[in-house]
Design a protein around this motif. Structure first.
Motif, PDB file in Angstrom:
ATOM      1  N   LEU A  98      -5.869   7.141  37.249  1.00 13.79           N
ATOM      2  CA  LEU A  98      -7.260   6.959  37.640  1.00 13.79           C
ATOM      3  C   LEU A  98      -8.029   8.175  37.162  1.00 13.79           C
ATOM      4  N   TYR A  99      -9.352   8.033  37.060  1.00 14.80           N
ATOM      5  CA  TYR A  99     -10.172   9.163  36.662  1.00 14.80           C
ATOM      6  C   TYR A  99     -10.534   9.968  37.902  1.00 14.80           C
ATOM      7  N   PRO A 100     -10.010  11.182  38.022  1.00 15.46           N
ATOM      8  CA  PRO A 100     -10.209  11.936  39.264  1.00 15.46           C
ATOM      9  C   PRO A 100     -11.658  12.264  39.563  1.00 15.46           C
ATOM     10  N   GLU A 101     -12.499  12.370  38.533  1.00 14.27           N
ATOM     11  CA  GLU A 101     -13.881  12.792  38.775  1.00 14.27           C
ATOM     12  C   GLU A 101     -14.801  11.622  39.111  1.00 14.27           C
ATOM     13  N   ARG A 153      -2.539   4.670  46.762  1.00 11.52           N
ATOM     14  CA  ARG A 153      -3.055   3.385  47.232  1.00 11.52           C
ATOM     15  C   ARG A 153      -4.208   2.926  46.336  1.00 11.52           C
ATOM     16  N   ALA A 154      -5.048   3.883  45.938  1.00 11.36           N
ATOM     17  CA  ALA A 154      -6.145   3.523  45.027  1.00 11.36           C
ATOM     18  C   ALA A 154      -5.574   3.026  43.696  1.00 11.36           C
ATOM     19  N   ASN A 155      -4.478   3.646  43.284  1.00  7.40           N
ATOM     20  CA  ASN A 155      -3.798   3.266  42.049  1.00  7.40           C
ATOM     21  C   ASN A 155      -3.361   1.796  42.122  1.00  7.40           C
ATOM     22  N   ILE A 156      -2.885   1.408  43.298  1.00  2.62           N
ATOM     23  CA  ILE A 156      -2.454   0.018  43.473  1.00  2.62           C
ATOM     24  C   ILE A 156      -3.657  -0.915  43.459  1.00  2.62           C
ATOM     25  N   ALA A 157      -4.741  -0.483  44.109  1.00  3.34           N
ATOM     26  CA  ALA A 157      -5.942  -1.327  44.158  1.00  3.34           C
ATOM     27  C   ALA A 157      -6.399  -1.689  42.743  1.00  3.34           C
ATOM     28  N   ALA A 158      -6.309  -0.714  41.824  1.00  3.40           N
ATOM     29  CA  ALA A 158      -6.760  -0.960  40.451  1.00  3.40           C
ATOM     30  C   ALA A 158      -5.944  -2.055  39.773  1.00  3.40           C
ATOM     31  N   GLY A 159      -4.692  -2.229  40.194  1.00  3.38           N
ATOM     32  CA  GLY A 159      -3.858  -3.268  39.606  1.00  3.38           C
ATOM     33  C   GLY A 159      -4.075  -4.642  40.228  1.00  3.38           C
ATOM     34  N   LEU A 160      -4.755  -4.670  41.363  1.00  2.00           N
ATOM     35  CA  LEU A 160      -4.915  -5.916  42.122  1.00  2.00           C
ATOM     36  C   LEU A 160      -6.216  -6.643  41.859  1.00  2.00           C
TER      37      LEU A 160
ATOM     38  N   ILE B 245      -9.380  12.184  25.188  1.00  2.00           N
ATOM     39  CA  ILE B 245      -8.578  11.015  24.817  1.00  2.00           C
ATOM     40  C   ILE B 245      -7.100  11.395  24.811  1.00  2.00           C
ATOM     41  N   VAL B 246      -6.821  12.570  24.242  1.00  2.00           N
ATOM     42  CA  VAL B 246      -5.437  13.052  24.268  1.00  2.00           C
ATOM     43  C   VAL B 246      -4.988  13.232  25.719  1.00  2.00           C
ATOM     44  N   ALA B 247      -5.917  13.758  26.545  1.00  2.00           N
ATOM     45  CA  ALA B 247      -5.581  14.012  27.946  1.00  2.00           C
ATOM     46  C   ALA B 247      -5.318  12.713  28.697  1.00  2.00           C
ATOM     47  N   GLU B 248      -6.048  11.670  28.332  1.00  2.00           N
ATOM     48  CA  GLU B 248      -5.833  10.390  29.014  1.00  2.00           C
ATOM     49  C   GLU B 248      -4.437   9.867  28.758  1.00  2.00           C
ATOM     50  N   ARG B 249      -3.894  10.289  27.662  1.00  2.00           N
ATOM     51  CA  ARG B 249      -2.537   9.870  27.386  1.00  2.00           C
ATOM     52  C   ARG B 249      -1.592  10.518  28.391  1.00  2.00           C
ATOM     53  N   SER B 250      -1.783  11.825  28.607  1.00  2.00           N
ATOM     54  CA  SER B 250      -0.876  12.486  29.543  1.00  2.00           C
ATOM     55  C   SER B 250      -1.226  12.160  30.991  1.00  2.00           C
ATOM     56  N   SER B 251      -2.510  11.875  31.266  1.00  2.00           N
ATOM     57  CA  SER B 251      -2.875  11.585  32.659  1.00  2.00           C
ATOM     58  C   SER B 251      -2.510  10.161  33.052  1.00  2.00           C
TER      59      SER B 251
END
Ligand SMILES: Nc1ncnc2c1ncn2[C@@H]1O[C@H](COP(=O)(O)OP(=O)(O)OP(=O)(O)O)[C@@H](O)[C@H]1O
Ligand SMILES: [Mg+2]
Lengths: 322, 417
Positions: A98-101, A153-160, B245-251
């Motif tokens: 997920l994008y943390p920001e 849990r948020a990670n799972i929500a994204a898959g659902l 973009i490179v970071a998204e690969r590792s994240s």
């Protein structure tokens, strides 16, 4: 364990993997794996670290190019270049993705759009999935402000979000506090009961026992056993397990116990010794006697009921957990 | 996809600093260091020659040409002093210059000559010794001192043309006197000859130009350093975006994108678009900021806009390509920092316009930012229009095309797992 659920009634498998092979260099991460998941079925893939669970799942979801084999999702062939069949799968990666920001809802909005959701339908699904995983009140908070368990849990929500017919979860409870872990297990159980097929990998046998209709035990890139919990445990025959601690002298203890009458196998796990033996309760006195005679300091002794862990142990000679 | 990616990037503090704050701060510092920012601002000066004749017109023309006025100073010619006065009271001009009409006539030069001959012997020329009646008058509303200073500067340049002419004539005369002394015959030292020599000298441009005077005279220096700094941070900012973009690969988010029912090409294009959008926004914003805060002019708006687009595409293309070659985020970071600063130094981004020695100018044209600077210099410093920057735009466009395609191919491979 759910036994009240009708499984596999439609005849067409949600996921069908046949003879998957994948090597990284000279290492065969997946070595001829075949299995299938029926509609509404919860299939557990149980195996230790490096067994090939993530690799198998990545192939099944079309993330990774396989060396050979075939994957079919709801009857449609899927490979790493497929687009449409991927719609049927809800993939929850092992690592947080997920994008943390961004806030939880922004993340879901982003991934929802990738699955063609939009407008009111998307907003509705965002709320429903956050409800399912118990994060509705943290809807607009940034992911980076979440605890580890909440992130999971948020990670799972994204898959659902897009109501997939198959939900694929890759070790969703690793490193999660008991509260979040319980929330995750309950959510998966709920979805499964609602008829969603689930592919669940884990190296916690309790989770596989609690959630899954069927379990495939995977080790070194191969499925070494497959079936319901009962079927698997029955493979052990009438063997019981006795777990023994002799502080600091497990090696000597194992030597002694191997010579004991009726003992099928002795395995050293850390400082402990596991003894596979028929009718353990009857044999307990002679086990204790042998240890005392050899001046081994017995500190604990426990008869373990047969479970998946025991199955794994018997099949591979190793413990599931490191 | 692009929008959310964009939103994500602008929430990232370092992206904000790189794209929006740093170029502004650096451009301001360099602009203040090399130029006089306070004189910036649109200044309209009116000029009139009372009873003009061919000589005075050509002296004024060559004086104005020598002043090499920056784009934000405009000079308008009027026919009478009253027009100048009403222009100032109507605020259609900020200052006026009144040039006496007999400037360059025989009597004015003869009068001046008396002074000059004395001064010439001691090799001193001081404007305070000018007879009052020949001095050029400067008027302004008085409320704003900057237009007044600008008009005085222009007047002084025109003044200096007359002195230059006199010096040329006096030098010629002095040399010919020395030569003829030995040759017993006396040259016709007629004042007519001296006058025509003086006028000729006054209208002939100097064989050299004083570059250093460009800065002191309130040149539009921020209008140059702002795009110059924008270019440097375009490169660094785009590198950060591509690193994402490179970071998204590792994240791990890239695996989620790969699991989604979209073509990996769409993912790549979306990400590159978001980098371009952020870059463009940052440069256009800097353009607006420097115009509002410093009154800086980057030059012809159409030329500036097109040059910004071409420069952004070229710098981003190069930066994204470079990043896509890196195997790790760390590698990508070092590569874009090192290459970024090397390019900035070679291209001349940290130097005032026109201050590079010729050999460095040649080197700077091997960098995309060097070409961009040529373009921005032509727009802000030379006041050229769109046609003056078509060359740099073409070069930058070619660079953008080459590296754009190359990075699309490279990043396509990074995205595939
Ligand atoms: N990209 C890769 N490059 C090289 N080797 C890999 C790669 N991915 C996995 N492997 C190797 O393949 C084997 C199986 O890995 P995989 O990640 O599938 O295991 P896993 O069962 O998911 O383990 P874990 O429980 O630790 O997640 C391991 O030996 C691993 O080192
Ligand atoms: Mg794994």
């Amino acid at each position: 364990m759910k036994i009240d659920k009708a499984v596999g009634t439609s005849g067409l498998a949600v996921l069908e993997c046949s003879h998957l092979v994948k090597s990284f260099g000279s290492r065969k991460a997946v070595n001829d794996i075949s299995f299938q998941i029926d509609p509404g079925e919860c299939y557990g893939m149980l195996g230790p670290n490096g067994a090939g669970k993530t690799t198998t799942i990545s192939i099944a979801c079309g993330l990774l190019q396989k060396d050979s084999g075939l994957v079919k999702v709801n009857g449609k062939e899927l490979n790493h270049k497929s687009i449409l069949p991927k719609r049927d799968i809800g993939y929850v990666p092992q690592d947080l993705a997920l994008y943390p920001e961004l806030s939880a809802s922004d993340n879901l909005r982003f991934f929802g759009r990738l699955y063609g959701l939009s407008g009111r339908e998307l907003e509705g699904r965002i709320n429903e999935t956050l409800e399912t995983v118990g994060l509705i009140d943290r809807r607009d908070d940034r992911i980076e402000s979440f605890s580890g368990g909440m992130k999971r849990r948020a990670n799972i929500a994204a898959g659902l979000l897009h109501k997939p017919s198959l939900l694929v979860l890759d070790e969703p409870t690793v490193g999660v506090d008991p509260q979040s872990r319980n929330a995750i297990l309950e959510a998966v159980q709920l979805l499964s009961n609602e008829g969603m097929a689930v592919l669940y990998t884990t190296h916690y046998m309790e989770e596989a026992e609690r959630l899954c209709d069927r379990v495939g035990i995977i080790d070194k890139g191969q499925i070494v056993a497959e079936g319901t919990r009962r079927e698997l445990v029955e493979q052990l025959g009438s063997l019981d397990r006795i777990r023994i601690s002799v502080s600091g002298m497990h090696r000597e203890g194992a030597e002694v116990l191997r010579k004991l009458d009726g003992v099928q196998e002795v395995i050293e796990i850390g400082d402990e010794i596991e003894v596979l033996i028929p009718q353990a309760r009857l044999k307990l006195p002679s086990v204790i006697e042998a240890l005392v005679e050899n001046h081994l300091p017995l500190t604990s002794l426990e008869v373990v009921e047969p479970n998946l862990e025991a199955v794994f142990l018997a099949l591979t000679g190793r413990e599931l957990r490191d | 996809m692009t929008w959310l990616d964009f939103k994500r990037r602008i929430r990232d503090k370092s992206a904000i600093i790189t794209s929006f704050i740093a170029p502004f701060v650096l451009a301001s510092i360099l602009g203040l260091a090399f130029g006089n920012a306070q004189t910036a601002g649109l200044v309209r000066v009116g000029i009139v020659i009372t009873n003009p004749n061919a000589t005075s017109i050509s002296i004024v023309n060559s004086g104005l040409a020598e002043a090499a006025l920056p784009a934000y100073i405009t000079v308008k010619r009027f026919n009478s002093v009253s027009q100048i006065n009403s222009g100032i009271s109507n605020h259609t001009i900020d200052a006026g210059i009144i040039v006496p009409g007999d400037l360059g006539s025989k009597s004015s030069f003869t009068n001046l000559l008396k002074n000059i001959k004395n001064l010439y012997s001691t090799l001193f020329v001081q404007s305070s010794k000018l007879p009052d009646k020949y001095s050029i008058a400067v008027i302004s509303s008085g409320s704003s001192s900057i237009p007044n200073q600008v008009a005085k500067g222009i007047a002084a340049t025109i003044d200096s043309r007359i002195y230059t002419g006199l010096l040329v004539a006096a030098t010629t005369e002095a040399t010919s006197v020395n030569q003829t002394k030995s040759a017993t015959t006396t040259t016709a030292n007629s004042s007519n000859d001296f006058l025509s020599l003086s006028v000729q000298g006054a209208v002939t441009p100097l064989p050299f130009t004083l570059k250093s005077s460009d800065f002191g005279s309130g040149k539009n220096i921020i209008g140059y350093f702002a795009p110059s700094m924008a270019i440097v941070f375009l490169f660094i900012g785009a590198g950060m975006g591509a690193r994402g973009i490179v970071a998204e690969r590792s994240s791990g988010t890239l695996t989620r994108l790969a699991a989604a029912p979209v073509k990996s090409g769409a993912v790549v294009v979306g990400k590159i678009l978001s980098i371009l959008v952020l870059s463009l926004v940052s440069v256009f914003l800097l353009w607006g900021e420097t115009a509002v805060i410093f009154g800086a002019s980057w030059g012809n708006p159409l030329g500036v806009a097109l040059l910004i687009v071409a420069t952004t595409l070229a710098m981003c293309g190069l930066s994204i390509f470079l990043t896509s070659l890196a195997k790790t985020e760390q590698q990508a970071f070092s590569a874009s920092a090192i290459v970024g600063f090397a390019l900035a130094l070679l291209g001349g981004n940290f130097f005032p316009p026109g201050s590079l020695p010729p050999w460095m100018q040649t080197i700077s044209l091997m960098t995309p930012n060097g070409w961009a600077l040529v373009g921005f210099g032509r727009l802000s410093q030379e006041g050229l229009g769109l046609s003056g920057v078509l060359g740099p735009i073409e070069v930058l466009g070619t660079i953008a095309l080459i590296f754009g395609i190359a990075s699309l191919l490279r990043i396509g491979r990074v995205v595939e797992l």
